[in-house]
Design a protein around this motif. Sequence first.
Motif, mmCIF file in Angstrom:
data_model
loop_
_atom_site.group_PDB
_atom_site.id
_atom_site.type_symbol
_atom_site.label_atom_id
_atom_site.label_comp_id
_atom_site.label_asym_id
_atom_site.label_seq_id
_atom_site.Cartn_x
_atom_site.Cartn_y
_atom_site.Cartn_z
ATOM 1 N N GLU A 162 0.862 -1.177 0.000
ATOM 2 C CA GLU A 162 0.000 0.000 0.000
ATOM 3 C C GLU A 162 0.901 1.230 0.000
ATOM 4 O O GLU A 162 1.787 1.352 0.847
ATOM 5 N N MET A 163 0.683 2.125 -0.960
ATOM 6 C CA MET A 163 1.507 3.320 -1.127
ATOM 7 C C MET A 163 0.797 4.526 -0.534
ATOM 8 O O MET A 163 -0.379 4.779 -0.841
ATOM 9 N N TYR A 164 1.531 5.279 0.290
ATOM 10 C CA TYR A 164 1.010 6.488 0.936
ATOM 11 C C TYR A 164 1.944 7.655 0.655
ATOM 12 O O TYR A 164 3.164 7.483 0.594
ATOM 13 N N VAL A 165 1.361 8.846 0.536
ATOM 14 C CA VAL A 165 2.149 10.070 0.495
ATOM 15 C C VAL A 165 2.376 10.489 1.938
ATOM 16 O O VAL A 165 1.466 10.429 2.770
ATOM 17 N N CYS A 166 3.604 10.901 2.248
ATOM 18 C CA CYS A 166 3.951 11.296 3.614
ATOM 19 C C CYS A 166 3.728 12.787 3.821
ATOM 20 O O CYS A 166 3.886 13.585 2.891
ATOM 21 N N GLU A 167 3.387 13.139 5.046
ATOM 22 C CA GLU A 167 3.283 14.550 5.422
ATOM 23 C C GLU A 167 4.681 15.154 5.429
ATOM 24 O O GLU A 167 5.635 14.538 5.922
ATOM 25 N N GLY B 120 -3.272 10.128 5.322
ATOM 26 C CA GLY B 120 -4.449 9.898 4.496
ATOM 27 C C GLY B 120 -4.559 8.464 4.009
ATOM 28 O O GLY B 120 -3.941 7.543 4.541
ATOM 29 N N ASP B 121 -5.364 8.323 2.965
ATOM 30 C CA ASP B 121 -5.611 7.006 2.383
ATOM 31 C C ASP B 121 -4.496 6.624 1.418
ATOM 32 O O ASP B 121 -3.759 7.480 0.918
ATOM 33 N N ALA B 122 -4.416 5.353 1.120
ATOM 34 C CA ALA B 122 -3.440 4.869 0.151
ATOM 35 C C ALA B 122 -3.705 5.521 -1.209
ATOM 36 O O ALA B 122 -4.853 5.718 -1.604
#
Length: 157
Positions: A95-100, A108-110
Amino acid sequence: MSAALPLYRQTVRDDWIDYNGHLSEAYYVLIFGFATDALMDSAGLDAGYRKRSGCSLYTVEAHVRYLDEVAPHSQLAIRTTVLGVDAKKVRFLHEMYVCEASSGEPAGDAVATEELFTLHVDQGAGRAAALPDAAREYLTGLAGPAPEWAGRGIREV
């Protein structure tokens, strides 16, 4: 997800951006491939193992979901969950997420997912072979629950 497997992290490069101004679809898969390599390394199926044994994990089926756009220079984190392991097979997902930007933590969501079915292959023999016991035990220890979307195919319009 087990704490034994850290998040794989990657920064989006300029040459990975497509004509629409966001991460090109091929590079989602490239990044997921890097996360698969990290999983293999952590399980002892690294370059040294592959050279010594002539064996490696081969992806025989993959399902990618592109859920949101990824902007240039985004910091990404990939969570990997093992869904099942047997003597010669491993099923897992990324699952890929953007980091803060402020915390560097996934937010957030993937933005994308990839589910993979892999076989441990003896390259010399050209067929599936048993995983080493230590790798199978390690991967089994990473097993987690499947999300509701796992195992689905492409939906009809």
